[in-house]
Design a protein around this motif. Structure first.
Motif, PDB file in Angstrom:
ATOM      1  N   ARG B  86      31.885 -40.603 -54.166  1.00  0.00           N
ATOM      2  CA  ARG B  86      32.126 -41.354 -52.932  1.00  0.00           C
ATOM      3  C   ARG B  86      31.514 -42.755 -52.953  1.00  0.00           C
ATOM      4  O   ARG B  86      31.778 -43.576 -52.084  1.00  0.00           O
ATOM      5  N   VAL B  87      30.624 -42.978 -53.920  1.00  0.00           N
ATOM      6  CA  VAL B  87      30.006 -44.304 -54.039  1.00  0.00           C
ATOM      7  C   VAL B  87      29.681 -44.528 -55.522  1.00  0.00           C
ATOM      8  O   VAL B  87      29.363 -43.570 -56.234  1.00  0.00           O
ATOM      9  N   GLU B 103      38.488 -53.085 -50.898  1.00  0.00           N
ATOM     10  CA  GLU B 103      39.926 -52.836 -50.811  1.00  0.00           C
ATOM     11  C   GLU B 103      40.520 -52.654 -52.213  1.00  0.00           C
ATOM     12  O   GLU B 103      41.297 -51.736 -52.451  1.00  0.00           O
ATOM     13  N   MET B 104      40.102 -53.526 -53.140  1.00  0.00           N
ATOM     14  CA  MET B 104      40.635 -53.430 -54.501  1.00  0.00           C
ATOM     15  C   MET B 104      40.273 -52.113 -55.154  1.00  0.00           C
ATOM     16  O   MET B 104      41.028 -51.595 -55.964  1.00  0.00           O
ATOM     17  N   GLU B 105      39.116 -51.585 -54.826  1.00  0.00           N
ATOM     18  CA  GLU B 105      38.655 -50.354 -55.463  1.00  0.00           C
ATOM     19  C   GLU B 105      38.847 -49.150 -54.551  1.00  0.00           C
ATOM     20  O   GLU B 105      38.100 -48.174 -54.606  1.00  0.00           O
ATOM     21  N   GLN B 106      39.857 -49.255 -53.692  1.00  0.00           N
ATOM     22  CA  GLN B 106      40.351 -48.093 -52.944  1.00  0.00           C
ATOM     23  C   GLN B 106      39.292 -47.412 -52.075  1.00  0.00           C
ATOM     24  O   GLN B 106      39.242 -46.176 -51.995  1.00  0.00           O
ATOM     25  N   GLY B 107      38.449 -48.220 -51.454  1.00  0.00           N
ATOM     26  CA  GLY B 107      37.531 -47.667 -50.472  1.00  0.00           C
ATOM     27  C   GLY B 107      36.287 -47.006 -51.045  1.00  0.00           C
ATOM     28  O   GLY B 107      35.521 -46.393 -50.301  1.00  0.00           O
ATOM     29  N   ILE B 108      36.086 -47.117 -52.358  1.00  0.00           N
ATOM     30  CA  ILE B 108      34.853 -46.589 -52.971  1.00  0.00           C
ATOM     31  C   ILE B 108      33.882 -47.744 -53.149  1.00  0.00           C
ATOM     32  O   ILE B 108      34.113 -48.635 -53.966  1.00  0.00           O
ATOM     33  N   PRO B 109      32.783 -47.753 -52.406  1.00  0.00           N
ATOM     34  CA  PRO B 109      31.839 -48.871 -52.514  1.00  0.00           C
ATOM     35  C   PRO B 109      31.211 -48.906 -53.909  1.00  0.00           C
ATOM     36  O   PRO B 109      31.044 -47.873 -54.552  1.00  0.00           O
ATOM     37  N   ARG B 110      30.873 -50.082 -54.346  1.00  0.00           N
ATOM     38  CA  ARG B 110      30.299 -50.276 -55.680  1.00  0.00           C
ATOM     39  C   ARG B 110      28.982 -49.553 -55.898  1.00  0.00           C
ATOM     40  O   ARG B 110      28.700 -49.070 -56.974  1.00  0.00           O
ATOM     41  N   GLY B 117      28.298 -49.086 -49.168  1.00  0.00           N
ATOM     42  CA  GLY B 117      27.704 -47.923 -49.797  1.00  0.00           C
ATOM     43  C   GLY B 117      26.727 -47.212 -48.882  1.00  0.00           C
ATOM     44  O   GLY B 117      26.727 -45.976 -48.785  1.00  0.00           O
ATOM     45  N   ALA B 118      25.906 -47.969 -48.192  1.00  0.00           N
ATOM     46  CA  ALA B 118      24.934 -47.359 -47.289  1.00  0.00           C
ATOM     47  C   ALA B 118      25.633 -46.701 -46.109  1.00  0.00           C
ATOM     48  O   ALA B 118      25.170 -45.678 -45.592  1.00  0.00           O
ATOM     49  N   ILE B 119      26.749 -47.270 -45.679  1.00  0.00           N
ATOM     50  CA  ILE B 119      27.474 -46.684 -44.549  1.00  0.00           C
ATOM     51  C   ILE B 119      28.135 -45.375 -44.973  1.00  0.00           C
ATOM     52  O   ILE B 119      28.165 -44.410 -44.211  1.00  0.00           O
ATOM     53  N   VAL B 120      28.639 -45.315 -46.186  1.00  0.00           N
ATOM     54  CA  VAL B 120      29.232 -44.059 -46.648  1.00  0.00           C
ATOM     55  C   VAL B 120      28.138 -43.004 -46.815  1.00  0.00           C
ATOM     56  O   VAL B 120      28.362 -41.813 -46.540  1.00  0.00           O
ATOM     57  N   ILE B 121      26.952 -43.429 -47.221  1.00  0.00           N
ATOM     58  CA  ILE B 121      25.819 -42.488 -47.290  1.00  0.00           C
ATOM     59  C   ILE B 121      25.477 -41.975 -45.877  1.00  0.00           C
ATOM     60  O   ILE B 121      25.254 -40.775 -45.674  1.00  0.00           O
TER      61      ILE B 121
END
Lengths: 306, 306, 306, 306
Positions: B86-87, B103-110, B117-121
């Motif tokens: 997910r990240v 957007e380029m990497e389809q919603g997967i934060p670097r 990334g912190a928001i997905v965490i």
């Protein structure tokens, strides 16, 4: 734990099954012909001990690992403020040969280890050295203690035949005023550096200065200062593995530099230099089995900078 | 050399002239009001010694430093294969709040240290913890040994009032299927974590587990495994300083994490944790005087991971 | 040559074999359920004649075609200098729902016919009209002469359920100060406009003002000025077909607007309005058979603005 | 209304105050030296009438207007399926000399009127014509009826001296396999075409075939088919004014092509060809006063394709 031949051999056995799951670089014919099952590792300790396993004595094309030699020479020739105004110190977050960021950032490459950065370094060496190609070869021979080191003329010529992307990069930098010399001779030098043939043993010896505060374990001469050595290691840790530097740090935990010839050099500061070779690459362009071997090595002997 | 109060005080004196040359974060009023001349440093050694100078006891908003706490909690709750799908683990090469790469990497934060990334965490913690906001606060209190730690409600509310960019990030990830919960409560938790008030001393104590193979020097409990601790340090070294990670590694040579409140935490693995605070930021969003203080600290006491 | 039922029917027969080679929009269930073999065309001449073939009387979701209605209403409510400072007039060169350019260009959408542009127009209508959703419905009823026109509540609700990407766009614009109202109600209005059900006949009648110097052929009222009518046609010609506007101009040679419901409206200024419907889309998101039908129509009756 | 000298002269008087508010192109010295107060307009009707005002007889560097000549020649030499697989038909949404989109879209330029597109067209002409440079000159002489037309050798040489950006573009396309010949001679031809000196009268006559269904009003020969003429006009309308095509369509409402020499050609299909010249450019690189003159012309004589 101290590294031994048995540990290294066991590691190679463990990673050998990965062969067949990566892809040998095929953008030039000379690289595509390398047998995919080559596998070697060499450790060179700061006390001068060499430990090896597998195809550690066989030469291969070091490719992008030569970027570290170029940077080292440039740091000897240029003041930091001269050098770092022409190339940055940050990871790129993009493929190693992308022009996108280079255009957005006005022709200043992100770091010396992507193609654009290494090409600008080659341009800088061209401006200041009288025979940069010969000089880099002699520098490598001295560092490795191997006077037989040679450029692979076939590889260099083959790269030159497929140099369009790098020519585009050089011309784009020139259009932004960040390139001083004619493009062709600079690229020619750059490709010769990439074509340098070295074995794992040669590589581990050559880069011993990065594990030894800037001083070559072979010659005992100061190649660069202790501070410069730390700086290069810092750049390797953040930018040395193309767009896979984070993953490499996470798994291996050492500064390192890879090349599409399948070699990787890794540094344990204060202790040793490790070189691995396995020609098949992962999707970031780093040796698949080589990375895994370094990961196992780090775990088995219990070394990590983190 | 061992760090002492005198060394720390001398360092602060040396960097104080930088105050006035950076910019206090002003995207929310609550941060803009912090006096720009605050300056503090605290060292917490693995043997439990606290050495400080300047405003080391005054609390401030830790902001992005909280991302390390979030990641640590997530590593305790999720298997690696769940977490890292997910990240990512790579430097972004872009501003911390950019949506372009996302957007380029389809919603997967670097990586877990940019906002996305912190928001997905935060979303992952929301899915698995019953009261994630309270849990993170208690976790911080335990790690720091300071039961008085509090969220700054004014800061958190102010962030929520200016949350459009982060909401855009969250919705973009949701559109790619990489966000499970309602956006607003997750952002609310995220901003509360950012608003956590800690002093340099609190910070140095809190993150001692990263200098101590995963084990808190305060509680002597294993917060995470030794391997996980190395992994977090690796991510900090490559991604912890926004788009200035390479420069920080080059100059300071330690894993670290900064926040726009002006704090930075840095780790000397096996030895100590350092926290600095100076509210004015450089153009990458890292504390200007704080970074310089850490650079001097590394040089004076002779520590570097490289 | 004058269009006749026989010509239109022959065109439909000729394009029918394309059915099966495109893809019905499936991002919301309500659209995915539309039978893929629907095929209709209607021509409405400036003299008031209606010529049709195929499923010209069956209603469908007009989707992005509603963006022209939104823009028309906004041009009636706002001065040009107010309107065009919030949205541009240039083709985007990118997918209709991309955030990349929107971030690079500081929250100002490229044109009113990509999602970001239409959403900012919806925000502008929200700011100035008391009941924008009802107003747009009545406006459409008046223009089409069909008082039975309705929003499709199922489609609108389904869009709202899948609104994350558009929410991200709206919040990103808000973060740049280019969005005034609450995001949810504005998106709700925007999706209702997209859900409007109209037949080819309804559409051809509704947009007759663009073929008639701003004056509705149905009501004979001036909807917009002659100059404004030319301006909208100019924007349709350069930006009306997502990232396929150049191809559409090359093949069809008329200003037009498409929707992912499979409808396309095209204008022959001074003469007539054409509407086609076929639900399967090409890779740019435009009706595959519909575009081909318009291309044949242009060739057969010998009309082109070029 | 019919255009007359008086109308044209009045238009020039009205736009003259704009001189001083734009910027003469200065990327090559030869262009920077052109007096900024030159101002001319010429209309050439399909019946063969020439109407002019101002500096309509003075030659200037047509620059990118030559891209239309290149495309026209290529359409005569190549089948559409050959041509359009190497260059697209869509607006770029980016600066005319950007490499970003070109890399993302695998070396296929967006359209024939950005630099990359025109360079690929030059490569195609090089592959199929024996002396493409001479051929394009003769083609222009024939179309304009002016046998004295010449390349400006000073301008061409100056462009060649500043060709790095375009060389980068060519090499990038070569790296994607979309470039067949040596880069330097192709660029040399391309720059010669750009350096062609023509007056407003020459230009209006030359492009009369685009207003006359593909048939030159000067020679009465079919230059291209009627369909091809519409296709070129369609591409001009969507892509002919760099990243200002939408604004030009909105304000002027005619297909057109601009050059950084300050010239613009515009087409009223079926009626006339107009050429204007004023060296100062707006921020998109289009003649500032020239665009305004065309806008006034369209309004005064009441012509628009919309």
């Amino acid at each position: 734990m101290k590294p031994t031949h048995d540990i290294l051999a066991a590691i190679l056995d463990e990673v050998r099954p990965l062969i067949g799951k990566g892809k040998v670089a095929n953008y030039i014919p000379a690289l595509a012909k390398v047998p995919n099952d080559k596998l070697g590792i060499a450790v060179f300790t700061n006390s001068g001990e060499v430990i090896t396993a597998g195809d550690a004595e066989e030469g291969f094309s070091i490719q992008s690992i030569s970027k570290v030699l170029g940077l080292t020479l440039a740091m000897r020739q240029y003041q930091p403020e001269e050098l770092w105004q022409r190339v940055g110190k940050e990871p790129s977050g993009q493929a190693f040969n992308s022009l996108i960021q280079l255009e957005m950032e006005q022709g200043i490459p992100r770091n010396p280890f992507i193609n654009a950065g290494a090409i600008v370094i080659a341009d800088m060496l061209q401006s200041r050295l009288s025979a940069p190609r010969q000089r880099l070869l002699e520098f490598s021979r001295g560092l490795s203690g191997n006077e037989a080191l040679q450029y692979d003329k076939v590889v260099a010529a083959s790269e030159m035949m497929h140099s369009d992307r790098n020519a585009a990069i050089a011309y784009l930098m020139r259009s932004f005023g960040n390139f001083e010399n004619d493009v062709i001779p600079v690229l020619n030098n750059y490709f010769h550096a990439c074509s340098l043939r070295m074995s794992c043993i040669d590589l581990a010896k050559t880069f011993s200065y990065l594990a030894n505060k800037g001083r070559s374990v072979i010659t005992d001469e100061e190649v660069i200062t202790s501070t410069q050595s730390k700086q290069i290691n810092a750049l390797l840790a953040t930018c040395g593995l193309y767009d896979g530097a984070g993953e490499f740090a996470y798994r291996v935990g050492m500064p390192g530099k890879s090349g599409v010839g399948g070699g990787i050099v890794a540094i344990v500061p204060g202790e040793m230099t490790i070189a691995v070779w396995s020609p098949e690459l992962d999707k970031s362009g780093n040796s698949l089995a080589g990375t895994r071997a370094l990961e196992l090595f780090a775990k088995r002997i219990g070394r990590s900078i983190f």
